[in-house]
Design a protein around this motif. Sequence first.
Motif, PDB file in Angstrom:
ATOM      1  N   ASP A 187      88.398 -19.684  23.027  1.00  0.00           N
ATOM      2  CA  ASP A 187      87.701 -20.976  22.892  1.00  0.00           C
ATOM      3  C   ASP A 187      86.418 -21.038  23.713  1.00  0.00           C
ATOM      4  O   ASP A 187      85.365 -21.418  23.212  1.00  0.00           O
ATOM      5  N   ARG A 188      86.533 -20.666  24.989  1.00  0.00           N
ATOM      6  CA  ARG A 188      85.374 -20.829  25.868  1.00  0.00           C
ATOM      7  C   ARG A 188      84.234 -19.893  25.500  1.00  0.00           C
ATOM      8  O   ARG A 188      83.078 -20.263  25.518  1.00  0.00           O
ATOM      9  N   HIS A 228      78.258 -22.832  20.602  1.00  0.00           N
ATOM     10  CA  HIS A 228      78.872 -24.160  20.535  1.00  0.00           C
ATOM     11  C   HIS A 228      79.885 -24.318  19.411  1.00  0.00           C
ATOM     12  O   HIS A 228      80.147 -25.430  18.961  1.00  0.00           O
ATOM     13  N   SER A 229      80.439 -23.182  18.942  1.00  0.00           N
ATOM     14  CA  SER A 229      81.482 -23.263  17.923  1.00  0.00           C
ATOM     15  C   SER A 229      82.790 -23.735  18.543  1.00  0.00           C
ATOM     16  O   SER A 229      83.103 -23.393  19.687  1.00  0.00           O
ATOM     17  N   LEU A 230      83.529 -24.506  17.768  1.00  0.00           N
ATOM     18  CA  LEU A 230      84.866 -24.922  18.195  1.00  0.00           C
ATOM     19  C   LEU A 230      85.898 -24.119  17.416  1.00  0.00           C
ATOM     20  O   LEU A 230      85.769 -23.961  16.201  1.00  0.00           O
ATOM     21  N   VAL A 231      86.882 -23.621  18.119  1.00  0.00           N
ATOM     22  CA  VAL A 231      87.943 -22.844  17.473  1.00  0.00           C
ATOM     23  C   VAL A 231      88.961 -23.817  16.874  1.00  0.00           C
ATOM     24  O   VAL A 231      89.491 -24.681  17.565  1.00  0.00           O
ATOM     25  N   GLU A 232      89.187 -23.679  15.568  1.00  0.00           N
ATOM     26  CA  GLU A 232      90.185 -24.503  14.891  1.00  0.00           C
ATOM     27  C   GLU A 232      91.120 -23.589  14.122  1.00  0.00           C
ATOM     28  O   GLU A 232      90.768 -22.446  13.828  1.00  0.00           O
ATOM     29  N   GLY A 278      81.241 -25.396  13.539  1.00  0.00           N
ATOM     30  CA  GLY A 278      80.015 -25.633  14.300  1.00  0.00           C
ATOM     31  C   GLY A 278      79.057 -26.468  13.488  1.00  0.00           C
ATOM     32  O   GLY A 278      79.436 -27.115  12.516  1.00  0.00           O
ATOM     33  N   GLU A 324      83.573 -18.620  22.497  1.00  0.00           N
ATOM     34  CA  GLU A 324      82.925 -19.049  21.258  1.00  0.00           C
ATOM     35  C   GLU A 324      82.035 -20.261  21.510  1.00  0.00           C
ATOM     36  O   GLU A 324      80.957 -20.386  20.933  1.00  0.00           O
ATOM     37  N   PHE A 325      82.479 -21.153  22.383  1.00  0.00           N
ATOM     38  CA  PHE A 325      81.679 -22.342  22.659  1.00  0.00           C
ATOM     39  C   PHE A 325      80.398 -21.962  23.402  1.00  0.00           C
ATOM     40  O   PHE A 325      79.312 -22.444  23.092  1.00  0.00           O
ATOM     41  N   SER A 330      77.695 -29.681   9.359  1.00  0.00           N
ATOM     42  CA  SER A 330      78.828 -28.912   9.870  1.00  0.00           C
ATOM     43  C   SER A 330      78.999 -27.622   9.075  1.00  0.00           C
ATOM     44  O   SER A 330      78.792 -27.583   7.861  1.00  0.00           O
ATOM     45  N   LEU A 340      85.946 -20.929  12.933  1.00  0.00           N
ATOM     46  CA  LEU A 340      85.023 -21.480  13.922  1.00  0.00           C
ATOM     47  C   LEU A 340      84.227 -22.601  13.279  1.00  0.00           C
ATOM     48  O   LEU A 340      83.570 -22.401  12.257  1.00  0.00           O
TER      49      LEU A 340
END
Length: 158
Positions: free
Chosen positions: A60-61, A68-72, A37, A63-64, A44, A35
């Motif tokens: 994804d949704r 506001h974390s982005l899944v990578e 963020g 976690e965001f 970062s 994650l």
Amino acid sequence: MNKASFNRGISARGWICAFCGDLITSIEAGRVEWLAGADERGMSTVKGLRLVHALCGYDDRREFRKDHSLVEGLPLNRFVGPDGLMLLLSLIAEAEMPTADLLEIVKRVHIPGYEQTRELFSEAIHGGSLAPLIGEGFYLQSEIQELLTRTVRQETPP
Ligand SMILES: [Zn+2]
């Protein structure tokens, strides 16, 4: 992790999925994800580095919405072999991801027998039946083999 999936992990080859606890039995079925963020100062951050089934990934949704974390992530096959090890070393060198988590992925993917025994070492060490030469968390192949042999002996009824 539940007991059943843990025992399956010893007998069979593969990796234990951090989400469902079942075995990831092929490289193609695995994924390493994290994650991304930012902290309060806008720096970062990376957290939640884990090895899962490709289908067990973070939502994804959710976690965001949470922070506001982005899944990578990348498929597990990017982390195997010499090129995979080099990729992992580059991630460690960049120091953007938690080093301890990356080291664990290196060991789980690249050290034979580590995945099957990593949960057993703590008990063996603290129970006094094994003293690892390098240190806790870093095991020689002979120590891994010793623990595997002991475990197989316990699993197989006489
Ligand atoms: Zn899974």
